[in-house]
Scaffold this motif. Structure first.
Motif, PDB file in Angstrom:
ATOM      1  N   PRO A 273      -2.087 -10.440  14.972  1.00 51.29           N
ATOM      2  CA  PRO A 273      -2.452  -9.138  15.525  1.00 51.29           C
ATOM      3  C   PRO A 273      -3.047  -8.216  14.479  1.00 51.29           C
ATOM      4  CG  PRO A 273      -0.072  -9.542  15.736  1.00 51.29           C
ATOM      5  CD  PRO A 273      -0.647 -10.706  15.017  1.00 51.29           C
ATOM      6  N   SER A 274      -3.683  -7.170  14.947  1.00 47.45           N
ATOM      7  CA  SER A 274      -4.263  -6.174  14.064  1.00 47.45           C
ATOM      8  C   SER A 274      -3.173  -5.576  13.171  1.00 47.45           C
ATOM      9  CB  SER A 274      -4.885  -5.102  14.960  1.00 47.45           C
ATOM     10  OG  SER A 274      -5.521  -4.170  14.155  1.00 47.45           O
ATOM     11  N   GLY A 275      -3.477  -5.480  11.891  1.00 49.02           N
ATOM     12  CA  GLY A 275      -2.521  -4.888  10.953  1.00 49.02           C
ATOM     13  C   GLY A 275      -1.516  -5.871  10.390  1.00 49.02           C
ATOM     14  N   SER A 276      -1.643  -7.160  10.730  1.00 47.45           N
ATOM     15  CA  SER A 276      -0.644  -8.133  10.266  1.00 47.45           C
ATOM     16  C   SER A 276      -0.861  -8.550   8.813  1.00 47.45           C
ATOM     17  CB  SER A 276      -0.619  -9.364  11.184  1.00 47.45           C
ATOM     18  OG  SER A 276      -1.904  -9.937  11.268  1.00 47.45           O
ATOM     19  N   GLY A 277      -1.999  -8.177   8.223  1.00 52.69           N
ATOM     20  CA  GLY A 277      -2.204  -8.450   6.799  1.00 52.69           C
ATOM     21  C   GLY A 277      -3.238  -9.519   6.490  1.00 52.69           C
ATOM     22  N   LYS A 278      -3.998  -9.942   7.505  1.00 51.59           N
ATOM     23  CA  LYS A 278      -4.959 -11.040   7.309  1.00 51.59           C
ATOM     24  C   LYS A 278      -6.018 -10.688   6.264  1.00 51.59           C
ATOM     25  CE  LYS A 278      -6.262 -10.841  11.643  1.00 51.59           C
ATOM     26  NZ  LYS A 278      -5.448  -9.709  12.165  1.00 51.59           N
ATOM     27  N   THR A 279      -6.644  -9.517   6.467  1.00 50.35           N
ATOM     28  CA  THR A 279      -7.708  -9.111   5.534  1.00 50.35           C
ATOM     29  C   THR A 279      -7.139  -8.869   4.138  1.00 50.35           C
ATOM     30  OG1 THR A 279      -9.114  -8.232   7.245  1.00 50.35           O
ATOM     31  CG2 THR A 279      -9.419  -7.288   5.063  1.00 50.35           C
ATOM     32  N   THR A 280      -5.968  -8.272   4.082  1.00 50.49           N
ATOM     33  CA  THR A 280      -5.345  -8.030   2.774  1.00 50.49           C
ATOM     34  C   THR A 280      -5.097  -9.356   2.051  1.00 50.49           C
ATOM     35  OG1 THR A 280      -4.313  -6.044   3.669  1.00 50.49           O
ATOM     36  CG2 THR A 280      -3.392  -6.909   1.621  1.00 50.49           C
TER      37      THR A 280
ATOM     38  N   HIS B  23      -9.710 -12.618  14.773  1.00 50.58           N
ATOM     39  CA  HIS B  23      -8.890 -12.159  15.896  1.00 50.58           C
ATOM     40  C   HIS B  23      -8.992 -13.146  17.048  1.00 50.58           C
ATOM     41  CE1 HIS B  23      -9.288  -7.901  14.517  1.00 50.58           C
ATOM     42  NE2 HIS B  23      -8.083  -7.887  15.022  1.00 50.58           N
TER      43      HIS B  23
ATOM     44  N   TYR C 103       0.892  -1.152   0.000  1.00 46.89           N
ATOM     45  CA  TYR C 103       0.000   0.000   0.000  1.00 46.89           C
ATOM     46  C   TYR C 103       0.927   1.198   0.000  1.00 46.89           C
ATOM     47  CZ  TYR C 103      -4.274  -2.632   0.972  1.00 46.89           C
ATOM     48  OH  TYR C 103      -5.345  -3.486   0.896  1.00 46.89           O
TER      49      TYR C 103
ATOM     50  N   VAL D 120       2.736  -4.814   2.811  1.00 47.32           N
ATOM     51  CA  VAL D 120       1.801  -5.391   3.785  1.00 47.32           C
ATOM     52  C   VAL D 120       1.665  -6.906   3.655  1.00 47.32           C
ATOM     53  CG1 VAL D 120       0.511  -3.282   4.246  1.00 47.32           C
ATOM     54  CG2 VAL D 120      -0.208  -4.747   2.395  1.00 47.32           C
TER      55      VAL D 120
HETATM   56  N1  LIG Z   1      -6.660   0.455   1.605  1.00 47.66           N
HETATM   57  C1  LIG Z   1      -5.528   0.586   2.309  1.00 47.66           C
HETATM   58  N2  LIG Z   1      -4.666   1.588   2.068  1.00 47.66           N
HETATM   59  C2  LIG Z   1      -3.515   1.716   2.768  1.00 47.66           C
HETATM   60  N3  LIG Z   1      -3.129   0.858   3.736  1.00 47.66           N
HETATM   61  C3  LIG Z   1      -3.953  -0.151   4.029  1.00 47.66           C
HETATM   62  C4  LIG Z   1      -5.194  -0.350   3.341  1.00 47.66           C
HETATM   63  N4  LIG Z   1      -5.797  -1.451   3.844  1.00 47.66           N
HETATM   64  C5  LIG Z   1      -4.975  -1.916   4.805  1.00 47.66           C
HETATM   65  N5  LIG Z   1      -3.863  -1.147   4.929  1.00 47.66           N
HETATM   66  C6  LIG Z   1      -2.723  -1.383   5.841  1.00 47.66           C
HETATM   67  O1  LIG Z   1      -2.212  -2.663   5.545  1.00 47.66           O
HETATM   68  C7  LIG Z   1      -1.821  -3.345   6.739  1.00 47.66           C
HETATM   69  C8  LIG Z   1      -2.535  -4.687   6.822  1.00 47.66           C
HETATM   70  O2  LIG Z   1      -3.939  -4.446   7.009  1.00 47.66           O
HETATM   71  P1  LIG Z   1      -5.009  -5.616   7.117  1.00 47.66           P
HETATM   72  O3  LIG Z   1      -6.346  -4.987   7.201  1.00 47.66           O
HETATM   73  O4  LIG Z   1      -4.738  -6.596   6.056  1.00 47.66           O
HETATM   74  O5  LIG Z   1      -4.599  -6.260   8.510  1.00 47.66           O
HETATM   75  P2  LIG Z   1      -5.417  -7.240   9.425  1.00 47.66           P
HETATM   76  O6  LIG Z   1      -4.422  -8.218   9.972  1.00 47.66           O
HETATM   77  O7  LIG Z   1      -6.582  -7.789   8.709  1.00 47.66           O
HETATM   78  O8  LIG Z   1      -5.870  -6.253  10.562  1.00 47.66           O
HETATM   79  P3  LIG Z   1      -7.230  -6.261  11.441  1.00 47.66           P
HETATM   80  O9  LIG Z   1      -7.149  -7.497  12.244  1.00 47.66           O
HETATM   81  O10 LIG Z   1      -7.085  -5.011  12.278  1.00 47.66           O
HETATM   82  O11 LIG Z   1      -8.389  -6.201  10.508  1.00 47.66           O
HETATM   83  C9  LIG Z   1      -2.122  -2.396   7.882  1.00 47.66           C
HETATM   84  O12 LIG Z   1      -0.931  -1.715   8.220  1.00 47.66           O
HETATM   85  C10 LIG Z   1      -3.138  -1.438   7.303  1.00 47.66           C
HETATM   86  O13 LIG Z   1      -3.039  -0.180   7.919  1.00 47.66           O
END
Ligand SMILES: Nc1ncnc2c1ncn2[C@@H]1O[C@H](COP(=O)(O)OP(=O)(O)OP(=O)(O)O)[C@@H](O)[C@H]1O
Length: 250
Positions: A36-43, A195, A12, A17
């Motif tokens: 953890p939050s922000g580790s990239g799971k949703t991405t 989570h 990003y 990520v």
């Molecule tokens: N559209 C976007 N633009 C810029 N950065 C993004 C975007 N979406 C996610 N990120 C960043 O990418 C990283 C991974 O985010 P992601 O949502 O994949 O994490 P996650 O593990 O699913 O977190 P959570 O458990 O909080 O949902 C984070 O640092 C987030 O801030």
């Protein structure tokens, strides 16, 4: 039906990520992405879904390269935390929607669609809600409908992003049980972002523990507790250790 994720990298802006993520998912397997939050799971899940694209790496499904296919072409079912149902359609119409939208050549007859919808609603124990509209449902019932709708299209894989996180504990437990039994009945593989360690340990055949865009360890729940591959995994799963000792999940 197996999924191979090879060296997927995603930025990003200047932020890396997903850092060369690789995972091999076996047919029918239930996988949890935990971290953890922000580790990239949703991405990672959205990249598997085809809702966004990676800068590097490949995805293949049953040997077919799907890296460049869009979400619809991948034929994966999706359920998200706030996956909106169509508010102006009844539960039965919501579940039938994906089948009705199929290309003509692959579309079942109206009679077959109705039969399939009744069968699925019964399987998900929401047959009695068939004629209700989403605004007349509880949060748990809505997610049950969303899950049934995702399964109706006979997806090749089921992708779930925190589908139950807005629900209270008891409803979550009920839905977890239903999810696992429906997934097994239908015989489809599933990838769940969560989570909630208890949820991951209860549902998953294997768990991928993520940190900073990388897979720290991909293993069975029992092995993660017995043989954590790093201090990070051991520490992160401390809560799950307690859960394990209670005798549940493993
Ligand atoms: N559209 C976007 N633009 C810029 N950065 C993004 C975007 N979406 C996610 N990120 C960043 O990418 C990283 C991974 O985010 P992601 O949502 O994949 O994490 P996650 O593990 O699913 O977190 P959570 O458990 O909080 O949902 C984070 O640092 C987030 O801030």
């Amino acid at each position: 039906m197996s999924l191979q994720i090879q060296n997927i990298s995603k930025y990003y802006g200047a932020n890396l990520v997903l850092d060369a993520v690789s995972l091999d998912i076996e047919p029918g397997e239930f996988i949890a992405l935990l971290g953890p939050s922000g580790s990239g799971k949703t991405t990672l899940l959205r990249t598997i879904a085809g809702l966004q694209f990676a800068e590097g790496g490949t995805l293949s499904f049953d040997g077919e390269d799907i890296t460049g296919l869009d979400a619809r072409e991948r034929r994966f079912g999706m359920v998200f935390q706030n996956y909106a149902l169509f508010e102006h359609m009844s539960v039965a119409q919501n579940v039938a929607f994906g089948l009705k939208m199929r290309e003509r050549s692959a579309r079942p007859s109206a009679k077959d669609i109705s039969r399939r919808v009744v069968e699925l609603l019964d399987m998900a124990q929401i047959g009695h809600l068939a004629e209700r509209f989403p605004s007349q449902l509880s949060g748990g019932q809505r997610q049950r409908v969303a899950l049934t709708r995702a399964l109706a299209i006979e997806p090749r894989l089921l992708l779930l992003d925190e589908p139950f996180s807005a629900l209270d504990t008891r409803v979550r437990k009920d839905l977890r049980f239903s999810l696992r039994s429906l997934q097994q009945k239908v015989g489809v593989g599933a990838i769940l972002v969560t989570h909630d360690q208890e949820e991951a340990f209860e549902l998953a055949d294997r768990i991928a523990v993520m940190a900073d865009g990388k897979i720290e360890q991909f293993d069975t729940p029992a092995n993660l507790i017995k043989k954590p591959s790093s201090p990070f995994v051991a520490e992160f799963l401390e809560g799950a250790g307690g859960y394990n000792q209670s005798g549940a999940g493993i």
